[in-house]
Design a protein around this motif. Structure first.
Motif, mmCIF file in Angstrom:
data_model
loop_
_atom_site.group_PDB
_atom_site.id
_atom_site.type_symbol
_atom_site.label_atom_id
_atom_site.label_comp_id
_atom_site.label_asym_id
_atom_site.label_seq_id
_atom_site.Cartn_x
_atom_site.Cartn_y
_atom_site.Cartn_z
ATOM 1 N N THR A 92 41.350 18.093 78.964
ATOM 2 C CA THR A 92 39.964 18.058 78.492
ATOM 3 C C THR A 92 39.043 17.835 79.680
ATOM 4 N N GLU A 93 38.023 18.662 79.791
ATOM 5 C CA GLU A 93 37.048 18.525 80.882
ATOM 6 C C GLU A 93 35.646 18.649 80.308
ATOM 7 N N HIS A 94 34.870 17.589 80.449
ATOM 8 C CA HIS A 94 33.458 17.638 80.068
ATOM 9 C C HIS A 94 32.587 18.070 81.239
ATOM 10 N N GLY A 95 33.123 17.940 82.429
ATOM 11 C CA GLY A 95 32.482 18.468 83.630
ATOM 12 C C GLY A 95 33.464 19.368 84.352
ATOM 13 N N ILE B 173 43.530 23.951 76.707
ATOM 14 C CA ILE B 173 42.435 23.435 77.527
ATOM 15 C C ILE B 173 41.210 23.318 76.635
ATOM 16 N N THR B 174 40.575 22.158 76.647
ATOM 17 C CA THR B 174 39.406 21.940 75.795
ATOM 18 C C THR B 174 38.189 21.629 76.662
ATOM 19 N N PRO B 175 37.445 22.646 77.089
ATOM 20 C CA PRO B 175 36.200 22.397 77.822
ATOM 21 C C PRO B 175 35.138 21.810 76.904
ATOM 22 N N ARG C 211 33.397 28.695 81.525
ATOM 23 C CA ARG C 211 33.307 29.788 82.496
ATOM 24 C C ARG C 211 33.897 29.388 83.848
ATOM 25 N N TRP C 212 33.654 28.163 84.285
ATOM 26 C CA TRP C 212 34.230 27.689 85.536
ATOM 27 C C TRP C 212 35.754 27.688 85.459
ATOM 28 N N GLN C 213 36.289 27.246 84.342
ATOM 29 C CA GLN C 213 37.736 27.216 84.193
ATOM 30 C C GLN C 213 38.327 28.617 84.248
ATOM 31 N N GLN C 214 37.667 29.583 83.641
ATOM 32 C CA GLN C 214 38.165 30.956 83.676
ATOM 33 C C GLN C 214 38.124 31.520 85.092
ATOM 34 N N ARG C 215 37.117 31.154 85.862
ATOM 35 C CA ARG C 215 37.063 31.602 87.253
ATOM 36 C C ARG C 215 38.208 31.025 88.071
ATOM 37 N N CYS C 216 38.716 29.869 87.644
ATOM 38 C CA CYS C 216 39.824 29.233 88.358
ATOM 39 C C CYS C 216 41.181 29.623 87.785
ATOM 40 N N GLY C 217 41.213 30.563 86.855
ATOM 41 C CA GLY C 217 42.487 31.067 86.372
ATOM 42 C C GLY C 217 42.878 30.639 84.984
ATOM 43 N N ALA C 218 42.010 29.944 84.247
ATOM 44 C CA ALA C 218 42.360 29.519 82.891
ATOM 45 C C ALA C 218 42.443 30.733 81.964
ATOM 46 N N ASP C 219 43.458 30.742 81.114
ATOM 47 C CA ASP C 219 43.636 31.816 80.145
ATOM 48 C C ASP C 219 42.666 31.592 78.987
ATOM 49 N N PRO C 220 41.767 32.537 78.697
ATOM 50 C CA PRO C 220 40.825 32.340 77.583
ATOM 51 C C PRO C 220 41.520 32.076 76.248
ATOM 52 N N ALA C 221 42.746 32.575 76.077
ATOM 53 C CA ALA C 221 43.454 32.348 74.820
ATOM 54 C C ALA C 221 43.858 30.888 74.657
ATOM 55 N N LYS C 222 43.932 30.133 75.761
ATOM 56 C CA LYS C 222 44.311 28.722 75.684
ATOM 57 C C LYS C 222 43.106 27.794 75.707
ATOM 58 N N GLY D 4 23.097 24.605 83.699
ATOM 59 C CA GLY D 4 24.258 24.041 83.034
ATOM 60 C C GLY D 4 24.423 24.575 81.623
ATOM 61 N N ALA D 5 24.660 23.635 80.682
ATOM 62 C CA ALA D 5 24.888 23.984 79.282
ATOM 63 C C ALA D 5 23.637 23.792 78.434
ATOM 64 N N VAL D 6 22.447 23.844 79.041
ATOM 65 C CA VAL D 6 21.209 23.574 78.312
ATOM 66 C C VAL D 6 20.999 24.581 77.184
ATOM 67 N N VAL D 7 21.104 25.869 77.484
ATOM 68 C CA VAL D 7 20.854 26.893 76.462
ATOM 69 C C VAL D 7 21.854 26.773 75.325
ATOM 70 N N GLU D 8 23.102 26.498 75.654
ATOM 71 C CA GLU D 8 24.123 26.337 74.626
ATOM 72 C C GLU D 8 23.827 25.154 73.721
ATOM 73 N N VAL D 9 23.370 24.057 74.293
ATOM 74 C CA VAL D 9 23.078 22.863 73.496
ATOM 75 C C VAL D 9 21.833 23.066 72.648
ATOM 76 N N ILE D 10 20.783 23.620 73.231
ATOM 77 C CA ILE D 10 19.517 23.786 72.498
ATOM 78 C C ILE D 10 19.681 24.804 71.376
ATOM 79 N N GLY D 11 20.266 25.933 71.675
ATOM 80 C CA GLY D 11 20.529 26.921 70.646
ATOM 81 C C GLY D 11 19.309 27.419 69.900
ATOM 82 N N GLY D 12 18.171 27.580 70.548
ATOM 83 C CA GLY D 12 16.982 28.090 69.883
ATOM 84 C C GLY D 12 16.113 27.049 69.241
ATOM 85 N N THR D 13 16.436 25.759 69.436
ATOM 86 C CA THR D 13 15.618 24.699 68.831
ATOM 87 C C THR D 13 14.656 24.070 69.827
#
Length: 629
Positions: free
Chosen positions: A238-241, A282-284, A291-302, A465-474
């Motif tokens: 698990t990675e929050h950062g 893997i739980t980002p 996206r950072w994890q995928q750049r480092c080789g993380a499998d999107p299916a996991k 960062g994750a601002v757009v994802e968190v706000i989501g149009g609000t």
């Protein structure tokens, strides 16, 4: 089940990252037992002590990563008992062990120093294979011989690093490394690989857990990698950062030369790739980390995004008031309808300079607007100097204003701290204005935005960062380092109270749906069960009694199923004209995909299955006469 929770510089210590999240996880899943394996980062952290642990924490093992070297030359000269005691008590290496160490370290150093060819995906090149070979080889050697402290501080290590940096295919920066650079990198490498030398890898420690859950990547996940290799324990990360990104940003503040920084970046990049490759799941914490994890080789299916849970009840009163008054068409702006609020740590990454210049534009459009900044400077002299600079800039841009000849002048920008009589807690700080502003140029998961959403406040923030994802149009989002766009968005909301109320209500509903502690616990409760059902740990001690005789029903029926029995879809069937496969039966062919997955310590299956009907119950029964349930 028993969970091995792996942390680095956090829980169970009273200070550190992911401390609060880990504590909520342990307390929120009472049906599981937790064993804590914690790495500490400083003497100050250890002096602060531990938080109060719940009864479901059955065991705590700790190890420091901050202890310095003992000041003596660690190499061939340390042959006495005192030297071995000081450096960890490891046994001296014989000729065969020294050859093994040299081969493993050479593979590791080659992977660190060389770059993958252009177009090679992370984790698929020869460099990733060499790194995995060297890392796991060193781990096995450390487990057999008692540690790697002496070997990694030896003169042979420096020679191997120097040869790897001079080899063809290395970068120009790495090739320019000098002997002092190699000595510095060897010291950092020994510190980073200290988890390999710990005494956690036996049947009573990590071998006794059903699942390893690493609270971050990097060194915290190293014990999980070895637990999977030695005992077959599945690893959840698990990675929050993004630890790799944090290392890149912090590298500029280190006293090391560019070659050392390049070598350290290569090591941490390879380590991240290996951790993601070996993890069962893997739980980002957000899409930015994903996206950072995928750049480092993380499998999107996991990968499976799980947002960090936050306590919504502490903001409930302010949020409910805003929702109730907004529905009635009234305003809940305790600090005034023209008040902007900023909450956070005062440091350069928050870009308060741009916010102050933006507020100067806001004042030209709305002369009655105010800006209240709630926060304290971050640790360090740089943050303290940055706050002083911001206060001086505010005094220059906004001199004290007075309403009359005999009135006292008041600055429209105030720097305040939470806990005073006017603002006793964090929720009151968010309730002190109508619009919450975030002006950061670097941000991971924007905690302050989620807190503002719980309070039912409209927000204006920068797209980092994750601002757009968190706000989501609000809320409103503007580019970073753009004071004009930030000011225009603030003015638009200050002039439209109905829009502020709509956005605030939508933001509160979104936060209660996605970012609560309850949804976080529910997600990990399901993930734990899923991982254990897919990859159950098989221990020989669990299948025999005290006399060594096999126990009846010690092996669950689902362990005999083909592949992952939790995944939907048809079961493998035999092709027409093909019979059952058996090693002892000549002329028989195997059914494609029917071989059972190999597990550590489990003998190879002696047969494969015949074509079976659909359904879990039908498969669990097994073909007639095969000896299964």
């Amino acid at each position: 089940m028993r969970i091995g929770l792996l942390t680095d510089g956090g829980y169970p210590y009273a200070t550190g990252e992911s401390r609060l999240w880990c504590d909520r996880l342990v307390r929120g899943l009472p049906q599981h037992e937790f064993d804590l394996f914690a790495l500490s980062r400083s003497a100050h952290q250890e002096d602060q002590g531990w938080v109060r642990l719940p009864p479901r924490v059955s065991r705590v093992r700790t190890a420091p990563l901050w202890t310095p070297e003992d000041g003596t030359l660690r190499g061939s000269g340390e042959r006495g008992l005192l030297a071995r005691l000081v450096t960890g008590g490891e046994q001296s290496y014989g000729r065969r062990d020294r050859r093994r160490f040299a081969e493993c370290l050479t593979a590791l150093a080659t992977a660190i120093c060389t770059r993958d060819e252009a177009g090679t995906a992370a984790g698929e090149g020869t460099g990733a294979e060499l790194f995995a070979e060297g890392l796991h080889g060193l781990a096995e050697l450390a487990r057999e011989r008692g540690g790697l402290h002496l070997a990694l501080r030896s003169e042979d290590t420096v020679r191997i690093l120097e040869a790897a940096s001079r080899a063809p295919g290395t970068g120009r920066t790495v090739q320019s490394a000098t002997v002092p650079d190699h000595l510095a990198f060897a010291a950092e490498l020994e510190r980073a690989l200290r988890p390999l030398s710990l005494d956690w890898y036996d049947q009573e420690s990590l071998g006794a857990v059903d699942l390893c859950h690493a609270a971050s990547g990097g060194p915290a996940a190293l014990p999980g990698l070895l637990a999977k290799r030695f005992f077959g324990v599945p690893l959840l990360v698990t990675e929050h950062g993004v630890p790799l990104r944090a290392h890149y940003l912090a590298a500029c503040d280190t006293p090391y030369a560019p070659p050392v920084r390049a070598l350290l970046a290569g090591f941490h990049g390879r380590l991240a790739t290996e951790v993601y490759r070996q993890a069962a799941l893997i739980t980002p914490g957000n899409t930015h980390v994903r996206r950072w994890q995928q750049r480092c080789g993380a499998d999107p299916a996991k990968q499976r995004t799980v947002y960090p849970g936050m306590a919504a009840e502490r903001f409930g009163r302010v949020g409910e008031n805003a929702e109730r008054l907004g529905a009635a068409g009234e305003s809940d702006d305790a600090g005034g309808p023209d008040t902007l609020v900023w909450v956070g740590r005062i440091e350069p990454a928050k870009d308060l300079v741009a916010l102050l210049h933006a507020f100067a534009e806001v004042r030209r459009a709305e002369p009655g607007a105010r800006l209240r900044l709630f926060g304290a400077p971050a640790d360090g002299d740089e943050a303290t100097a940055y706050r002083a600079h911001c206060e001086a800039l505010a005094a220059q841009l906004f001199p004290d204003e007075a309403t009359g000849a005999h009135a006292e002048g008041v600055c429209p920008v105030t720097f305040e701290e939470i806990g005073g009589p006017e603002v006793p807690d964090l929720a009151e700080a968010y309730g002190a204005g109508g619009v919450i502003v975030l002006s950061s140029v670097v941000e991971g998961f924007p905690v302050s935005l989620v807190e503002a959403m719980f309070c039912g406040r409209a927000t204006v923030s920068t797209d980092v960062g994750a601002v757009v994802e968190v706000i989501g149009g609000t809320g409103l989002v503007v580019p970073p380092r753009n004071p004009k766009a930030l000011a225009d968005a603030c003015v638009a909301l200050l002039r439209d109270p109905e829009r502020r109320a709509r956005l605030g209500a939508a933001a509160r509903a979104r936060a209660l749906e996605l970012f609560t502690v309850e949804q976080n616990l529910a997600a990990f409760r399901g993930i734990y069960l899923e991982l254990i059902s897919r990859t159950p740990v098989r221990r020989e001690a669990d299948t025999v009694d005290a006399h060594g005789d096999p126990l009846p029903f010690a092996t669950p029926p689902e362990a005999r199923l083909l592949g992952h029995w939790t995944q939907p879809g048809p079961h493998p069937r035999a092709q027409p004209g093909r019979g059952r496969s058996d090693a002892s039966g000549p002329g028989r062919e195997s059914v494609p995909g029917s071989r059972l997955p190999a597990r550590p310590g489990e003998p190879e299956p002696r047969h494969t299955r015949e074509p079976e009907p659909e359904g879990v119950c039908a498969v669990a029964a097994g073909p007639a006469g095969d000896g299964d349930a």
